[in-house]
Design a protein around this motif. Structure first.
Motif, mmCIF file in Angstrom:
data_model
loop_
_atom_site.group_PDB
_atom_site.id
_atom_site.type_symbol
_atom_site.label_atom_id
_atom_site.label_comp_id
_atom_site.label_asym_id
_atom_site.label_seq_id
_atom_site.Cartn_x
_atom_site.Cartn_y
_atom_site.Cartn_z
ATOM 1 N N GLN A 1 11.526 10.360 1.039
ATOM 2 C CA GLN A 1 12.243 9.464 0.130
ATOM 3 C C GLN A 1 11.694 9.512 -1.293
ATOM 4 O O GLN A 1 12.106 8.726 -2.153
ATOM 5 C CB GLN A 1 12.189 8.033 0.677
ATOM 6 C CG GLN A 1 12.961 7.888 1.982
ATOM 7 C CD GLN A 1 12.955 6.475 2.535
ATOM 8 O OE1 GLN A 1 12.733 6.274 3.708
ATOM 9 N NE2 GLN A 1 13.222 5.482 1.699
ATOM 10 N N GLY A 2 10.762 10.427 -1.540
ATOM 11 C CA GLY A 2 10.246 10.620 -2.890
ATOM 12 C C GLY A 2 9.113 9.706 -3.277
ATOM 13 O O GLY A 2 8.783 9.583 -4.460
ATOM 14 N N ALA A 3 8.497 9.033 -2.292
ATOM 15 C CA ALA A 3 7.361 8.148 -2.550
ATOM 16 C C ALA A 3 6.105 8.728 -1.902
ATOM 17 O O ALA A 3 6.142 9.769 -1.245
ATOM 18 C CB ALA A 3 7.648 6.752 -2.006
ATOM 19 N N ILE A 4 4.985 8.038 -2.102
ATOM 20 C CA ILE A 4 3.702 8.470 -1.543
ATOM 21 C C ILE A 4 3.100 7.295 -0.791
ATOM 22 O O ILE A 4 3.013 6.184 -1.332
ATOM 23 C CB ILE A 4 2.736 8.933 -2.656
ATOM 24 C CG1 ILE A 4 3.335 10.128 -3.411
ATOM 25 C CG2 ILE A 4 1.370 9.303 -2.072
ATOM 26 C CD1 ILE A 4 2.576 10.501 -4.670
ATOM 27 N N LEU A 5 2.697 7.526 0.441
ATOM 28 C CA LEU A 5 2.078 6.477 1.254
ATOM 29 C C LEU A 5 0.581 6.425 0.977
ATOM 30 O O LEU A 5 -0.102 7.460 0.985
ATOM 31 C CB LEU A 5 2.321 6.738 2.740
ATOM 32 C CG LEU A 5 1.850 5.631 3.699
ATOM 33 C CD1 LEU A 5 2.711 4.383 3.547
ATOM 34 C CD2 LEU A 5 1.899 6.126 5.149
ATOM 35 N N LEU A 6 0.067 5.211 0.735
ATOM 36 C CA LEU A 6 -1.360 4.989 0.523
ATOM 37 C C LEU A 6 -1.876 4.026 1.590
ATOM 38 O O LEU A 6 -1.109 3.285 2.195
ATOM 39 C CB LEU A 6 -1.628 4.382 -0.858
ATOM 40 C CG LEU A 6 -1.022 5.057 -2.090
ATOM 41 C CD1 LEU A 6 -1.448 4.306 -3.352
ATOM 42 C CD2 LEU A 6 -1.414 6.515 -2.176
ATOM 43 N N TYR A 7 -3.194 4.027 1.756
ATOM 44 C CA TYR A 7 -3.830 3.054 2.646
ATOM 45 C C TYR A 7 -4.871 2.280 1.850
ATOM 46 O O TYR A 7 -5.744 2.873 1.202
ATOM 47 C CB TYR A 7 -4.500 3.743 3.843
ATOM 48 C CG TYR A 7 -5.089 2.756 4.827
ATOM 49 C CD1 TYR A 7 -4.298 2.192 5.822
ATOM 50 C CD2 TYR A 7 -6.421 2.358 4.737
ATOM 51 C CE1 TYR A 7 -4.830 1.263 6.720
ATOM 52 C CE2 TYR A 7 -6.953 1.431 5.613
ATOM 53 C CZ TYR A 7 -6.155 0.888 6.605
ATOM 54 O OH TYR A 7 -6.678 -0.036 7.476
ATOM 55 N N HIS A 8 -4.780 0.954 1.913
ATOM 56 C CA HIS A 8 -5.697 0.052 1.205
ATOM 57 C C HIS A 8 -6.691 -0.517 2.211
ATOM 58 O O HIS A 8 -6.307 -1.181 3.165
ATOM 59 C CB HIS A 8 -4.889 -1.074 0.544
ATOM 60 C CG HIS A 8 -5.702 -2.222 0.040
ATOM 61 N ND1 HIS A 8 -5.965 -3.332 0.804
ATOM 62 C CD2 HIS A 8 -6.296 -2.434 -1.152
ATOM 63 C CE1 HIS A 8 -6.688 -4.184 0.112
ATOM 64 N NE2 HIS A 8 -6.907 -3.670 -1.083
ATOM 65 N N ASN A 9 -7.957 -0.260 1.979
ATOM 66 C CA ASN A 9 -9.002 -0.644 2.936
ATOM 67 C C ASN A 9 -9.525 -2.047 2.720
ATOM 68 O O ASN A 9 -9.400 -2.644 1.649
ATOM 69 C CB ASN A 9 -10.179 0.322 2.840
ATOM 70 C CG ASN A 9 -10.855 0.268 1.478
ATOM 71 O OD1 ASN A 9 -10.406 0.911 0.535
ATOM 72 N ND2 ASN A 9 -11.928 -0.505 1.364
ATOM 73 N N HIS A 10 -10.152 -2.576 3.771
ATOM 74 C CA HIS A 10 -11.024 -3.747 3.693
ATOM 75 C C HIS A 10 -12.414 -3.279 4.137
ATOM 76 O O HIS A 10 -12.702 -2.075 4.098
ATOM 77 C CB HIS A 10 -10.464 -4.886 4.532
ATOM 78 C CG HIS A 10 -9.215 -5.453 3.941
ATOM 79 N ND1 HIS A 10 -7.985 -4.880 4.157
ATOM 80 C CD2 HIS A 10 -9.010 -6.509 3.110
ATOM 81 C CE1 HIS A 10 -7.070 -5.560 3.483
ATOM 82 N NE2 HIS A 10 -7.660 -6.552 2.838
ATOM 83 N N GLU A 11 -13.263 -4.194 4.537
ATOM 84 C CA GLU A 11 -14.613 -3.763 4.926
ATOM 85 C C GLU A 11 -14.671 -3.268 6.370
ATOM 86 O O GLU A 11 -15.558 -2.486 6.730
ATOM 87 C CB GLU A 11 -15.618 -4.884 4.678
ATOM 88 C CG GLU A 11 -15.897 -5.833 5.827
ATOM 89 C CD GLU A 11 -14.696 -6.670 6.233
ATOM 90 O OE1 GLU A 11 -14.755 -7.255 7.321
ATOM 91 O OE2 GLU A 11 -13.704 -6.742 5.493
ATOM 92 N N PHE A 12 -13.717 -3.667 7.222
ATOM 93 C CA PHE A 12 -13.823 -3.330 8.642
ATOM 94 C C PHE A 12 -13.609 -1.840 8.916
ATOM 95 O O PHE A 12 -14.006 -1.347 9.966
ATOM 96 C CB PHE A 12 -12.874 -4.180 9.492
ATOM 97 C CG PHE A 12 -11.415 -4.110 9.108
ATOM 98 C CD1 PHE A 12 -10.632 -3.021 9.457
ATOM 99 C CD2 PHE A 12 -10.821 -5.153 8.418
ATOM 100 C CE1 PHE A 12 -9.284 -2.973 9.115
ATOM 101 C CE2 PHE A 12 -9.481 -5.113 8.078
ATOM 102 C CZ PHE A 12 -8.703 -4.016 8.429
#
Length: 273
Positions: A120-131
């Motif tokens: 779809q022309g986007a980029i998937l990111l992952y946002h971390n926490h401390e776990f």
């Protein structure tokens, strides 16, 4: 200085009460770009119109993992229609983390979401926490996630506060993902020596028993007003090839409003230019 976004989650209560007015106030502080965390009952068309009127542009959006699983194409389309280039998994509930027998399946589903975002022309990111900085198969769970999914399907949005609390140097960790770190979360904090941060923060949709920003305890701070080495983080982000940095402060500094904290953060960052 990289372009600066403001995470709208910082001002979630204000946006819920006065959506258009709060967007105008954000722009008046000097922000031009934002990262979304929900639509506040607005349609994509209404949300985009509110941003346009305020002179703001949406670049990325935090979208709950399970919301995307339920209706991936339509959910992503809503944010892409608003103009978001990046779709971000902001958090995994305990049932989806590396401590769950479901986790290997979760990684496969994340890869599928990455494929759809790319289509779809986007980029998937992952946002971390401390776990994510606990051990999984002999490495950090966050590293395992990025090792398991190709970079063209999943890139990083390293949250520098939780990376620090997770036990790594934020700048060094950003550089570990050179070329895979388009967006970096600038988040500052105060933590008294000897005090554990466990269960001392609020996450989207989940309040922890021990409240953050309590007197004498863990506090989220405006960028540049806490323990983080912000200049070093910014230098690392630039060297890693980042395109954006995001001001995020889950809760305001005691005695200040979220809008005052947002002003403190951008004023500090502009002062470094």
């Amino acid at each position: 200085m990289l372009p600066i976004m403001l995470q709208l989650y910082n001002l979630r209560d204000e946006l819920a009460v006065d959506f258009e007015g709060t967007l105008q106030k954000i722009a008046a502080l000097g922000y031009r770009y934002v990262e979304l965390a929900g639509l506040y009952g607005k349609s994509p068309k209404e949300f985009k119109a509110g941003l346009l009127t305020a002179g703001l542009t949406a670049v990325s959006a935090h979208v709950p993992y399970r919301d995307m699983l339920a209706d991936p194409e339509n959910v992503m389309d809503r944010y892409i229609e608003i103009g978001c280039k990046y779709i971000v998994i902001p958090y995994l509930i305990e049932a989806d983390r590396c401590t769950s027998p479901n986790y290997e399946g979760v990684k496969k589903e994340i890869a599928k979401l990455g494929e759809l975002a790319k289509k779809q022309g986007a980029i998937l990111l992952y946002h971390n926490h401390e776990f994510e900085f606990q051990s999984y198969h002999g490495k950090y769970a966050l590293d395992d996630l990025y090792d398991s999914i190709p970079a063209d399907l999943l890139q990083t949005e390293i949250d520098t506060c939780w990376a620090n609390i997770g036990g790594v140097d934020p700048g060094e960790y950003i550089l570990k993902y050179r070329g895979r770190s388009p967006v970096v979360h600038l988040k500052d904090f105060y933590l008294p020596e000897g005090l554990s941060p466990e269960n001392m923060y609020e996450l989207i949709g989940q309040a922890k028993q021990a409240g953050p920003n309590a007197k004498g305890g863990f506090e989220f701070r405006a960028v540049g007003y806490g323990r983080q080495d912000i200049p070093a983080i910014l230098k690392a982000a630039e060297e890693a090839g980042a395109s954006w940095v995001v001001v995020e402060q889950d809760l305001p500094t005691p005695g200040k409003t979220p809008l005052e904290c947002a002003k403190d953060s951008i004023d500090y960052l502009k002062g470094l230019q």
